[in-house]
Scaffold this motif. Structure first.
Motif: not given
Length: 143
Positions: A112-124
């Motif tokens: 899954i390609n991540i668009v923003s650094k905020k998404q990384i935190d949400e996924f974690e």
């Protein structure tokens, strides 16, 4: 709405990234590329082997390898939580955000390609809620 959504009723992870359409488009392009490599390599019977023949043969072989790699990937939009073994965050050197890779029990993976650094935190946070462990290369090397 987020790129990943946890469907609590069906206990699945819903992914909204049009993965199946991308897969079909890429397979179509790879098949056309392979056919083009075959057609251009068949000229070898009429001409002497040259540099361009070597390039077309190499492209054909690389296309076959890429098509076999697609068998190891999953492009489904709905994934049962029980089938996810672990996840891994891979950072690209060209892109500051990177990719999220999900590893499944059937030895396939979903990127899954991540668009923003905020998404990384949400996924974690989501994966911690679902008790999906993060892939740790140090543990794999020591075992």
């Amino acid at each position: 709405m987020s790129l990943l959504y946890w469907n609590k009723e069906r206990n699945t992870l819903e992914i909204k990234d049009e993965g199946k359409q991308q897969k079909n488009g890429l397979i179509l392009l790879l098949v056309f590329n392979f056919l083009n490599a075959i057609i251009n390599s068949l000229r070898l019977f009429k001409e002497d082997f040259g540099f361009m023949h070597g390039i077309w043969i190499s492209l054909g072989i690389l296309t076959i390898i890429m098509l076999f790699d697609f068998r190891k990937r999953d492009f489904s939009d709905s994934i049962p939580i029980d089938s996810i073994l672990r996840y891994k965050y891979k950072k690209n050197f060209l892109d500051s955000t990177g990719q999220l890779v999900l590893y499944f029990t059937n030895k396939k993976r979903r990127t899954i390609n991540i668009v923003s650094k905020k998404q990384i935190d949400e996924f974690e946070i989501l994966f911690q809620e679902l008790n999906i462990p993060k892939y740790d290369t140090k543990k794999e090397i020591n075992n």
